[in-house]
Design an enzyme around this catalytic site. Structure first.
Site, mmCIF file in Angstrom:
data_model
loop_
_atom_site.group_PDB
_atom_site.id
_atom_site.type_symbol
_atom_site.label_atom_id
_atom_site.label_comp_id
_atom_site.label_asym_id
_atom_site.label_seq_id
_atom_site.Cartn_x
_atom_site.Cartn_y
_atom_site.Cartn_z
ATOM 1 N N GLU A 166 -10.047 24.392 4.037
ATOM 2 C CA GLU A 166 -9.125 23.514 3.300
ATOM 3 C C GLU A 166 -9.847 22.478 2.436
ATOM 4 O O GLU A 166 -9.300 21.995 1.450
ATOM 5 C CB GLU A 166 -8.165 22.818 4.270
ATOM 6 C CG GLU A 166 -8.767 21.778 5.225
ATOM 7 C CD GLU A 166 -9.287 22.371 6.540
ATOM 8 O OE1 GLU A 166 -9.646 23.571 6.553
ATOM 9 O OE2 GLU A 166 -9.349 21.635 7.541
ATOM 10 N N THR A 213 6.227 -7.088 -9.476
ATOM 11 C CA THR A 213 5.195 -6.716 -10.450
ATOM 12 C C THR A 213 4.649 -7.966 -11.136
ATOM 13 O O THR A 213 3.437 -8.140 -11.274
ATOM 14 C CB THR A 213 5.791 -5.745 -11.495
ATOM 15 O OG1 THR A 213 6.220 -4.579 -10.818
ATOM 16 C CG2 THR A 213 4.783 -5.375 -12.569
ATOM 17 N N GLN A 214 5.549 -8.854 -11.536
ATOM 18 C CA GLN A 214 5.100 -10.084 -12.203
ATOM 19 C C GLN A 214 4.197 -10.912 -11.279
ATOM 20 O O GLN A 214 3.170 -11.429 -11.705
ATOM 21 C CB GLN A 214 6.310 -10.924 -12.618
ATOM 22 C CG GLN A 214 7.187 -10.235 -13.650
ATOM 23 C CD GLN A 214 8.390 -11.096 -14.031
ATOM 24 O OE1 GLN A 214 8.271 -12.301 -14.199
ATOM 25 N NE2 GLN A 214 9.543 -10.469 -14.155
ATOM 26 N N CYS A 245 -11.871 26.102 12.735
ATOM 27 C CA CYS A 245 -12.773 25.283 13.554
ATOM 28 C C CYS A 245 -12.371 25.386 15.031
ATOM 29 O O CYS A 245 -12.606 26.411 15.646
ATOM 30 C CB CYS A 245 -12.802 23.853 13.030
ATOM 31 S SG CYS A 245 -14.363 23.048 13.414
ATOM 32 N N GLY A 296 -9.593 26.050 16.109
ATOM 33 C CA GLY A 296 -8.708 27.226 16.137
ATOM 34 C C GLY A 296 -9.491 28.529 16.228
ATOM 35 O O GLY A 296 -9.010 29.533 16.761
ATOM 36 N N SER A 340 0.845 -1.203 0.000
ATOM 37 C CA SER A 340 0.000 0.000 0.000
ATOM 38 C C SER A 340 0.877 1.249 0.000
ATOM 39 O O SER A 340 2.106 1.143 0.044
ATOM 40 C CB SER A 340 -0.924 -0.019 1.210
ATOM 41 O OG SER A 340 -0.160 -0.012 2.384
ATOM 42 N N HIS A 371 -14.212 24.603 7.570
ATOM 43 C CA HIS A 371 -12.894 24.087 7.161
ATOM 44 C C HIS A 371 -12.609 24.526 5.731
ATOM 45 O O HIS A 371 -12.960 23.815 4.788
ATOM 46 C CB HIS A 371 -12.880 22.556 7.233
ATOM 47 C CG HIS A 371 -12.814 22.025 8.620
ATOM 48 N ND1 HIS A 371 -11.624 21.754 9.252
ATOM 49 C CD2 HIS A 371 -13.786 21.729 9.510
ATOM 50 C CE1 HIS A 371 -11.868 21.307 10.475
ATOM 51 N NE2 HIS A 371 -13.170 21.283 10.658
ATOM 52 N N GLU A 382 -17.051 21.555 25.582
ATOM 53 C CA GLU A 382 -16.334 20.335 25.194
ATOM 54 C C GLU A 382 -15.283 19.989 26.263
ATOM 55 O O GLU A 382 -14.980 18.826 26.492
ATOM 56 C CB GLU A 382 -15.652 20.533 23.826
ATOM 57 C CG GLU A 382 -14.915 19.286 23.331
ATOM 58 C CD GLU A 382 -14.317 19.427 21.927
ATOM 59 O OE1 GLU A 382 -14.359 20.525 21.352
ATOM 60 O OE2 GLU A 382 -13.791 18.420 21.417
ATOM 61 N N THR A 403 11.750 -6.376 -11.229
ATOM 62 C CA THR A 403 10.387 -6.474 -11.777
ATOM 63 C C THR A 403 9.595 -7.651 -11.201
ATOM 64 O O THR A 403 8.403 -7.775 -11.460
ATOM 65 C CB THR A 403 10.430 -6.669 -13.312
ATOM 66 O OG1 THR A 403 11.064 -7.912 -13.594
ATOM 67 C CG2 THR A 403 11.177 -5.541 -13.991
ATOM 68 N N GLY A 412 -9.541 20.377 15.628
ATOM 69 C CA GLY A 412 -9.203 19.234 16.470
ATOM 70 C C GLY A 412 -10.317 18.909 17.444
ATOM 71 O O GLY A 412 -11.267 19.677 17.612
HETATM 72 N N1 GLN Z 1 -13.964 19.962 18.729
HETATM 73 C C1 GLN Z 1 -14.620 21.069 18.132
HETATM 74 C C2 GLN Z 1 -16.082 20.772 17.848
HETATM 75 O O1 GLN Z 1 -16.477 19.656 17.810
HETATM 76 C C3 GLN Z 1 -13.911 21.506 16.863
HETATM 77 C C4 GLN Z 1 -13.936 20.468 15.794
HETATM 78 C C5 GLN Z 1 -12.971 20.726 14.689
HETATM 79 O O2 GLN Z 1 -12.030 21.505 14.845
HETATM 80 N N2 GLN Z 1 -13.151 20.076 13.562
HETATM 81 O O3 GLN Z 1 -16.863 21.673 17.660
#
Ligand code: GLN
Length: 543
Positions: free
Chosen positions: A519, A193-194, A382, A384, A16, A517, A406, A190, A355
């Site tokens: 990203e 691969t074979q 988030c 952050g 993998s 998010h 939380e 090789t 997180g």
């Molecule tokens: N732990 C936080 C929440 O659940 C932030 C989640 C996150 O950063 N994806 O709201």
């Protein structure tokens, strides 16, 4: 009748982590840039119903689609390469397949038949592949795992059956293998691969093309040897050499003329992809003019795969800005009052990623305080963003016990709290309870956010009034504190049906926290505006 979708099945052999997802995404990209309607699917043989509950330590990042599916991180690569929004139909697992077959069986849909792997499980896999290909000219199907895995057998049987169902010119098999370099012999080998092709043939699948992952270039003789021993045409042995950036792979495949045999197999006519823009972005990734350093503050700094979309989105922004972005990885658990200055004094920007759980939270808050007080560009994503509000409440509003429920269910100033219900990405109401937040529902997928005119958020999004970004979290910022925040200079610049989505500092170079998010929607050819704005601010700060 709609036109028959053509399938390209991608399997992997030997081991993998060979980059099967990247190879599949690269082929898809070349076909899309040739003007074809392409989609891509990942079928994962593991038993989890989806990767949502898997630890990032086990499985890397959980990628969230527009429609709120928690999927394999390869879907992130697909979206970043293809620049298409995929959905829950583009990733399924053995667990998902079995649960729907069992559900149908319980409902009596099979009219008393004995339910078996063949035909029922395999049939369900075939149906799911067909569904993902509806309305597309080409569907790339990547089968997770490695040939020879017991759990992968029904998937391989499904692609074997589907290929024979749709017939010639409508399906082809691409097999990705490893051609290892053996140092003492000074040779690329090789044999694996074979063997792996032998294993495929044993279960009735003949590869039409072999993609060889190798540390170095394969000689003509070696390619001929692979072609001969594996029974593929000579122009169907393609190499996938280690390279500096994953975004070079489509260009490398193109240079090796991968599209000619693909077109011959599938009867696609002449394919001439326009990769000009892609090419110039890749050149700027490889040899950028500018440079900036960003502190990446997170909990899993030893496991960078768990921040895959975020690190890729920073590469996208860097490519657009012609800048090399150095990431200084900082383990949030190691940040203390005494060392925060030392750790952050030479960075141009500070990023606190998302997180879950309390571990490392104090270090993140210290990093945020440092960025706020020292006018260093800050992006909080988030968690952050939630922590930026908590830091501000504690240190500026002087609410000492400000916290998130939380981390402290009893705290009086719950800046981050749990709402009882919300509307999900499909427009359905979801109920959450305070008693069992962990079992509670997450807010997942795309939501529209109203942007406050004149704000930093408005500026980075080109004055759009509404933006759409993806979410994955349980907790929310408490609107009860909005007025107090704004009075003290922390502006709420993004909201969604009363929920706080974005907070930013007025008197600061660049300080923004986003509940979403960003990203997840960044692509090489279209970097996300939040990330682009932040990297741009760090770059300005570096100059
Ligand atoms: N732990 C936080 C929440 O659940 C932030 C989640 C996150 O950063 N994806 O709201």
């Amino acid at each position: 009748m709609s036109k028959q979708t053509k399938y390209i099945f991608v399997t992997g052999g030997v081991l993998s982590s060979l980059g099967k997802g990247i190879a599949a995404a690269s082929i898809a990209t070349l076909l899309k840039h040739s003007g074809l309607k392409v989609s891509i699917l990942k079928a994962d043989p593991y038993i989890n119903v989806d990767p949502g509950t898997m630890s990032p330590l086990e499985h890397g990042e959980v990628f969230v689609t527009d429609d709120g599916a928690e999927t394999d991180l390869d879907l992130g690569h697909y979206e970043r390469f293809l620049d298409e929004n995929l959905s829950q139909d583009n990733n399924f697992t053995t667990g998902r397949v079995y649960s729907s077959v069992i559900e149908k069986e319980r409902r009596g849909d099979y009219l008393g038949k004995t339910i078996q792997v063949i035909p029922h499980i395999v049939g369900e896999i075939v149906e799911r592949i067909k569904k993902a290909g509806e309305g597309k000219e080409i569907l790339i199907v990547e089968i997770g795992g490695t040939v020879g895995d017991i759990e992968g057998l029904p998937f391989l049987e499904a692609i074997r059956a589907l290929k024979s169902e749709v017939g010639r010119k409508n399906a082809m098999n691409i097999h990705l293998t490893l051609v290892p370099y053996i140092k003492v012999a000074g040779e690329l080998k090789t044999k694996p691969t074979q063997h792996s092709v032998g294993e495929l043939r044993r279960i009735g699948i003949t590869p039409d093309m072999i993609v060889c992952r190798a540390e170095m270039a394969l000689s003509r003789e070696l390619k001929d040897k692979i072609a001969f021993s594996c029974g593929v045409e000579r122009n169907c042995v393609i190499e996938s050499q280690d390279c500096q950036s994953i975004y070079q792979i489509p260009l490398s495949f193109l240079k090796q003329d991968i599209l000619t045999p693909i077109s011959e197999f599938l009867g696609l006519g002449e394919l001439k992809p326009n990769m000009q823009n892609w090419d110039s972005l890749v050149k700027r990734i490889i040899a950028p003019t500018n440079e900036t350093t960003i502190a990446f503050v997170g909990k899993y700094v030893d496991l960078k795969e768990s921040y895959k979309s975020l690190t890729e989105s920073i590469i996208h922004a860097g490519a657009t800005l012609d800048a090399k972005v150095n990431l200084k990885w900082i383990d949030s658990e190691k940040i203390e009052d005494e060392n925060v200055n030392e750790l952050l004094k030479d960075v141009d920007g500070v990023l606190v990623a998302g997180g879950f759980g309390e571990r490392g939270v104090n270090g993140k808050i210290l990093a945020i305080k440092f960025a706020r007080e020292n006018n260093i560009p800050y992006l909080g994503i988030c968690l952050g963003m939630q922590l930026a509000l908590i830091e501000f409440a504690r240190n500026v509003l002087k609410l000492e016990d400000a916290n998130s429920v939380e981390f402290n269910k009893e705290c009086k100033n719950s800046i981050i709290y749990l709402i009882d219900s919300f509307i999900d990405a499909h427009g359905k109401e979801q109920i959450r309870t305070h008693k069992s937040p962990l079992g509670g529902t997450m807010r997942l997928g795309s939501y529209s956010c109203d942007v406050k005119a004149g704000s930093l958020l408005a500026k980075i999004y080109g004055n759009q009034k509404h933006i759409i970004e993806r979410h994955r979290h349980r907790f929310e910022a408490n609107p009860q504190y909005k007025t107090a925040f704004e009075k003290a200079g922390l502006q709420i610049s993004g909201t969604s049906n009363g929920l706080i989505e974005v907070a930013e500092l007025k008197e600061h170079k660049f300080f923004i926290g986003v509940q979403f998010h960003p990203e997840f929607t960044s692509r090489l050819t279209r970097p996300n505006p939040t990330i682009l704005g932040f990297v741009g601010a760090s770059l300005d700060n570096a100059k």
